[in-house]
Design a protein around this motif. Structure first.
Motif, PDB file in Angstrom:
ATOM      1  N   ASP A  29      91.893 -54.955  33.294  1.00 25.82           N
ATOM      2  CA  ASP A  29      91.692 -53.732  32.528  1.00 25.82           C
ATOM      3  C   ASP A  29      91.875 -54.066  31.050  1.00 25.82           C
ATOM      4  OD1 ASP A  29      91.449 -51.045  31.773  1.00 25.82           O
ATOM      5  OD2 ASP A  29      92.453 -50.383  33.604  1.00 25.82           O
ATOM      6  N   GLU A  30      92.064 -53.058  30.212  1.00 32.47           N
ATOM      7  CA  GLU A  30      92.250 -53.319  28.783  1.00 32.47           C
ATOM      8  C   GLU A  30      93.616 -53.941  28.520  1.00 32.47           C
ATOM      9  OE1 GLU A  30      92.007 -49.624  26.707  1.00 32.47           O
ATOM     10  OE2 GLU A  30      93.793 -48.800  27.637  1.00 32.47           O
ATOM     11  N   VAL A  31      93.679 -54.780  27.488  1.00 31.63           N
ATOM     12  CA  VAL A  31      94.915 -55.475  27.148  1.00 31.63           C
ATOM     13  C   VAL A  31      94.972 -55.682  25.642  1.00 31.63           C
ATOM     14  CG1 VAL A  31      93.784 -57.702  27.588  1.00 31.63           C
ATOM     15  CG2 VAL A  31      96.278 -57.575  27.551  1.00 31.63           C
ATOM     16  N   ILE A  32      96.178 -55.561  25.083  1.00 30.95           N
ATOM     17  CA  ILE A  32      96.401 -55.902  23.681  1.00 30.95           C
ATOM     18  C   ILE A  32      97.424 -57.024  23.628  1.00 30.95           C
ATOM     19  CG2 ILE A  32      98.146 -54.073  23.378  1.00 30.95           C
ATOM     20  CD1 ILE A  32      97.225 -53.934  20.415  1.00 30.95           C
ATOM     21  N   GLU A  33      97.124 -58.028  22.817  1.00 29.22           N
ATOM     22  CA  GLU A  33      98.034 -59.163  22.671  1.00 29.22           C
ATOM     23  C   GLU A  33      98.649 -59.153  21.280  1.00 29.22           C
ATOM     24  OE1 GLU A  33      98.174 -64.047  22.910  1.00 29.22           O
ATOM     25  OE2 GLU A  33      96.275 -63.003  23.186  1.00 29.22           O
ATOM     26  N   PHE A  34      99.974 -59.211  21.230  1.00 32.73           N
ATOM     27  CA  PHE A  34     100.692 -59.260  19.954  1.00 32.73           C
ATOM     28  C   PHE A  34     100.882 -60.711  19.514  1.00 32.73           C
ATOM     29  CE2 PHE A  34     101.435 -54.930  20.975  1.00 32.73           C
ATOM     30  CZ  PHE A  34     101.698 -54.297  19.766  1.00 32.73           C
ATOM     31  N   GLY A  35     100.884 -60.900  18.201  1.00 39.72           N
ATOM     32  CA  GLY A  35     101.163 -62.215  17.651  1.00 39.72           C
ATOM     33  C   GLY A  35      99.941 -63.067  17.406  1.00 39.72           C
ATOM     34  N   LYS A  50      97.680 -43.900  17.770  1.00 34.72           N
ATOM     35  CA  LYS A  50      97.512 -42.943  18.863  1.00 34.72           C
ATOM     36  C   LYS A  50      96.990 -43.599  20.138  1.00 34.72           C
ATOM     37  CE  LYS A  50      96.777 -38.924  15.889  1.00 34.72           C
ATOM     38  NZ  LYS A  50      95.850 -37.825  15.515  1.00 34.72           N
ATOM     39  N   LYS A  51      96.291 -44.681  20.005  1.00 29.80           N
ATOM     40  CA  LYS A  51      95.706 -45.333  21.179  1.00 29.80           C
ATOM     41  C   LYS A  51      96.794 -45.928  22.062  1.00 29.80           C
ATOM     42  CE  LYS A  51      92.325 -48.687  22.745  1.00 29.80           C
ATOM     43  NZ  LYS A  51      91.881 -47.743  23.788  1.00 29.80           N
ATOM     44  N   LYS A  52      96.586 -45.847  23.372  1.00 31.24           N
ATOM     45  CA  LYS A  52      97.507 -46.440  24.328  1.00 31.24           C
ATOM     46  C   LYS A  52      96.779 -47.481  25.168  1.00 31.24           C
ATOM     47  CE  LYS A  52     100.593 -42.434  24.607  1.00 31.24           C
ATOM     48  NZ  LYS A  52     101.764 -43.100  24.005  1.00 31.24           N
ATOM     49  N   PHE A  53      97.541 -48.400  25.705  1.00 27.52           N
ATOM     50  CA  PHE A  53      96.954 -49.555  26.388  1.00 27.52           C
ATOM     51  C   PHE A  53      97.513 -49.700  27.799  1.00 27.52           C
ATOM     52  CE2 PHE A  53      97.255 -50.213  21.849  1.00 27.52           C
ATOM     53  CZ  PHE A  53      95.960 -50.583  21.505  1.00 27.52           C
ATOM     54  N   LYS A  54      96.684 -50.265  28.670  1.00 30.87           N
ATOM     55  CA  LYS A  54      97.092 -50.468  30.060  1.00 30.87           C
ATOM     56  C   LYS A  54      97.986 -51.689  30.218  1.00 30.87           C
ATOM     57  CE  LYS A  54      96.876 -49.401  34.459  1.00 30.87           C
ATOM     58  NZ  LYS A  54      97.463 -48.148  34.966  1.00 30.87           N
ATOM     59  N   ASN A  55      97.731 -52.716  29.398  1.00 25.88           N
ATOM     60  CA  ASN A  55      98.516 -53.953  29.466  1.00 25.88           C
ATOM     61  C   ASN A  55      98.853 -54.423  28.058  1.00 25.88           C
ATOM     62  OD1 ASN A  55      98.229 -54.805  32.492  1.00 25.88           O
ATOM     63  ND2 ASN A  55      96.135 -54.329  31.845  1.00 25.88           N
ATOM     64  N   ILE A  56     100.091 -54.897  27.875  1.00 23.81           N
ATOM     65  CA  ILE A  56     100.523 -55.450  26.592  1.00 23.81           C
ATOM     66  C   ILE A  56     101.095 -56.846  26.822  1.00 23.81           C
ATOM     67  CG2 ILE A  56     102.177 -55.272  24.699  1.00 23.81           C
ATOM     68  CD1 ILE A  56     102.007 -52.254  24.920  1.00 23.81           C
ATOM     69  N   LEU A  57     100.593 -57.809  26.052  1.00 25.05           N
ATOM     70  CA  LEU A  57     101.127 -59.167  26.075  1.00 25.05           C
ATOM     71  C   LEU A  57     101.932 -59.403  24.805  1.00 25.05           C
ATOM     72  CD1 LEU A  57      99.180 -59.716  28.451  1.00 25.05           C
ATOM     73  CD2 LEU A  57      98.569 -61.867  27.351  1.00 25.05           C
ATOM     74  N   ALA A  58     103.196 -59.735  24.977  1.00 26.81           N
ATOM     75  CA  ALA A  58     104.052 -60.091  23.835  1.00 26.81           C
ATOM     76  C   ALA A  58     104.683 -61.445  24.144  1.00 26.81           C
ATOM     77  CB  ALA A  58     105.115 -59.023  23.605  1.00 26.81           C
ATOM     78  N   PHE A  59     103.907 -62.489  23.945  1.00 28.47           N
ATOM     79  CA  PHE A  59     104.360 -63.851  24.225  1.00 28.47           C
ATOM     80  C   PHE A  59     104.789 -64.524  22.928  1.00 28.47           C
ATOM     81  CE2 PHE A  59     102.479 -65.283  28.530  1.00 28.47           C
ATOM     82  CZ  PHE A  59     102.765 -64.051  29.097  1.00 28.47           C
ATOM     83  N   ASN A  60     106.011 -65.063  22.914  1.00 26.55           N
ATOM     84  CA  ASN A  60     106.538 -65.787  21.749  1.00 26.55           C
ATOM     85  C   ASN A  60     106.553 -64.894  20.507  1.00 26.55           C
ATOM     86  OD1 ASN A  60     106.475 -68.081  23.492  1.00 26.55           O
ATOM     87  ND2 ASN A  60     104.314 -68.350  22.974  1.00 26.55           N
ATOM     88  N   VAL A  61     106.935 -63.638  20.703  1.00 34.53           N
ATOM     89  CA  VAL A  61     106.940 -62.647  19.622  1.00 34.53           C
ATOM     90  C   VAL A  61     108.342 -62.110  19.343  1.00 34.53           C
ATOM     91  CG1 VAL A  61     106.171 -60.325  18.951  1.00 34.53           C
ATOM     92  CG2 VAL A  61     104.533 -61.931  19.943  1.00 34.53           C
TER      93      VAL A  61
END
Length: 225
Positions: A39-45, A89-100
């Motif tokens: 599904d949708e995903v946002i990756e931090f960093g 305002k946008k929301k996400f189904k998956n969040i990746l916060a690796f090495n953050v």
């Protein structure tokens, strides 16, 4: 882990070492390959697909977004500061916060912000180094344990779904700390990482608990909102 699985892991460690990846990054890549994030995903960093860990997921997610502190006007990018209150305002189904999170001083507030960004039943993937060198980006504040994340995530009303300590034992952890130097000497990394892996495998034969629990190179925890 049985003998065949251990040998597959060793081959993967050698394969990705040849591409210049640290042991921490290799374990993170291998775990992402197992995850079903379609599904949708946002990756931090990170700021783009080329530098992303998302590209290692076996099945490419339908929608991919990125976030960092840079104020960039590019497609699928959000400038989100996890140490401040954000008005996204946008929301996400998956969040990746690796090495953050090791680079964020107020991690409690950061987790509040991440929870705000998750959809109901959305999943938060956190991975941080443990036995790893000091690295600024621009600051390096902390090293975390699974116990810490399990406690604070439950306090934040998350459900912990999975937790892993990556590594094999003290020898591979020692190799990981020396990687920056060994990687600069052609052909030296491969025999050294092989010997360290096999020595840890030998040690495991005499331990009731897996030795990676005591010598984690990095950790991963998956939580659901």
């Amino acid at each position: 882990m049985n003998f065949i699985e251990n040998m597959k892991l060793l081959l993967n460690l050698i394969k990705y070492t040849a591409k210049g990846f640290s042991v921490c990054k290799i374990y993170q890549i291998l775990e992402l390959k197992k995850q079903n994030i379609n599904d949708e995903v946002i990756e931090f960093g990170t700021i783009n697909y080329q530098e992303s860990l998302i590209k290692f997921i076996s099945k490419k997610p339908k929608k991919i977004f990125f976030s960092n502190l840079f104020n960039l006007k590019i497609k699928n990018y959000f400038c989100i500061n996890l140490e401040k209150k954000n008005k996204i305002k946008k929301k996400f189904k998956n969040i990746l916060a690796f090495n953050v999170l090791e680079h964020i001083h107020n991690d409690s507030h950061a987790l509040d912000e991440l929870r705000k960004l998750l959809k109901k039943r959305g999943r938060l993937f956190i991975s941080t180094p443990f036995l790893y060198r000091y690295h600024q980006a621009p600051k390096d504040y902390k090293r975390y344990t699974l116990d810490y994340f399990e406690k604070i995530l439950k306090d934040k009303k998350f459900k912990v779904k999975k937790k892993i300590s990556f590594g094999t034992g003290p020898f591979l952890a020692s190799y990981s700390l020396l990687f920056d130097y060994l990687n600069k000497i052609p052909l030296v990394s491969y025999p050294v990482i092989t010997v360290c892996f096999l020595l840890d495998y030998f040690l495991m034969l005499f331990h009731k608990k897996k030795t990676n629990i005591f010598y984690p190179i990095c950790i991963l925890i998956i939580a659901e909102k």
